[in-house]
Design an enzyme around this catalytic site. Sequence first.
Site, PDB file in Angstrom:
ATOM      1  N   LYS A 159      37.379  41.507  43.520  1.00 14.61           N
ATOM      2  CA  LYS A 159      36.403  41.044  42.551  1.00 14.61           C
ATOM      3  C   LYS A 159      35.166  40.503  43.240  1.00 14.61           C
ATOM      4  O   LYS A 159      35.338  39.728  44.173  1.00 14.61           O
ATOM      5  CB  LYS A 159      37.066  39.944  41.711  1.00 14.61           C
ATOM      6  N   LYS A 165      38.582  37.635  46.233  1.00 10.57           N
ATOM      7  CA  LYS A 165      37.559  37.223  45.280  1.00 10.57           C
ATOM      8  C   LYS A 165      36.392  36.640  46.061  1.00 10.57           C
ATOM      9  O   LYS A 165      36.557  35.668  46.805  1.00 10.57           O
ATOM     10  CB  LYS A 165      38.133  36.186  44.319  1.00 10.57           C
TER      11      LYS A 165
HETATM   12  C1  PBG Z   1      37.336  31.340  37.408  1.00 10.52           C
HETATM   13  C2  PBG Z   1      36.799  32.701  37.224  1.00 10.52           C
HETATM   14  C3  PBG Z   1      35.470  33.158  37.355  1.00 10.52           C
HETATM   15  C4  PBG Z   1      35.480  34.484  36.966  1.00 10.52           C
HETATM   16  C5  PBG Z   1      36.787  34.809  36.642  1.00 10.52           C
HETATM   17  N1  PBG Z   1      37.590  33.696  36.835  1.00 10.52           N
HETATM   18  C6  PBG Z   1      34.233  32.444  37.705  1.00 10.52           C
HETATM   19  C7  PBG Z   1      34.049  31.877  39.029  1.00 10.52           C
HETATM   20  O1  PBG Z   1      34.839  32.024  39.954  1.00 10.52           O
HETATM   21  O2  PBG Z   1      33.018  31.216  39.160  1.00 10.52           O
HETATM   22  C8  PBG Z   1      34.280  35.383  36.895  1.00 10.52           C
HETATM   23  C9  PBG Z   1      34.405  36.525  35.968  1.00 10.52           C
HETATM   24  C10 PBG Z   1      33.138  37.219  35.640  1.00 10.52           C
HETATM   25  O3  PBG Z   1      32.049  36.952  36.159  1.00 10.52           O
HETATM   26  O4  PBG Z   1      33.235  38.096  34.775  1.00 10.52           O
HETATM   27  N2  PBG Z   1      37.545  30.919  38.667  1.00 10.52           N
END
Ligand code: PBG
Length: 327
Positions: free
Chosen positions: A248, A195
């Site tokens: 992601k 991520k």
């Molecule tokens: C929580 C999380 C996030 C997303 C999914 N889980 C936000 C972040 O890490 O700031 C983002 C999902 C999206 O942008 O669709 N940690």
Amino acid sequence: MYFPAYRPRRLRKNERLRDMIAETSISAGGLIYPMFVTPGKGQKEEVSSMPGIYKQSADNIVKEAVEAGKLGINSILLFGIPEKKDETGSEGYDPNGVIQKAVRELKKKAKGLVVITDVCMCEYTSHGHCGIIKQGVVDNDETIEYLAKMALSHAEAGADMVAPSDMMDGRVGVIRDALDDNGFESLPIMAYSAKYASSFYGPFREAAESPPQFGDRKGYQMDHRNVREAMREIALDIEEGADIVMIKPALSYLDVIRAAREEFDHPIAAYNVSGEYSMVKAAGRMGWIDEAEVMMEILTSIKRAGADLIITYHAMEAARLLNRSRK
Ligand code: PBG
């Protein structure tokens, strides 16, 4: 064999021929629909930067989830927006928290649907970071204990799968142990393994009301300049017991998906994130692109890169289109 003996256009002559030799296809069953749950009853509010996506209370979530199931979508991914946020995100692991209640409702009324829950602190903490803060930074080892507690409370509420999205080191192993020690050894973990710290999450943070109140997430989420590091992260999560690994965002990271596909045999999910969705919606509204065509092209490209599963806010509209074209 070269031109004129070989003419690639021969097999592009009409739609049937093109369909016969298509290398990639997407189906509603491979899409996961992310949803935002709010407390209360009868609540439904559109996220302004994400047209068609709502923050809604459990009763309305159930209605849309049932519809998703009818469209052939197998799974939803739930994010909770709690009543109140605090330093340690306590509503995240409260048996009567917003997610836990919604999961119980869904398991009663949307039978058969695979309910996945997001496991992360940022929606629940007053500072908006994905963990417990100590001396101004997110403390890894304390945070993972909280995450295990949160994952367990989701499992106890009836979740079918948990999806840790925090990017702390060692969290998959600690969550796996907590689940196994409490009789949930057959509950799978979908780990947000690679991520990235991405500006494509902007609209999500508006939806989840979760922007960090100080600093950013670069101390725990990955640097977008790296791909080999993603392979190390994925290998670690698999080692710790992840059943599905995730990359992601998706669109700017197709090379990462491809590299992971070549290196690992585990199922790979890709998260087509909020900013990717909002850009398509915005350009569509401006009349600058054919929104439906662009959506399908994007989803297909993520699949072509090597993803087995796509988490996408487009899931409902894509499933509708896929059902229509099948007839
Ligand atoms: C929580 C999380 C996030 C997303 C999914 N889980 C936000 C972040 O890490 O700031 C983002 C999902 C999206 O942008 O669709 N940690």
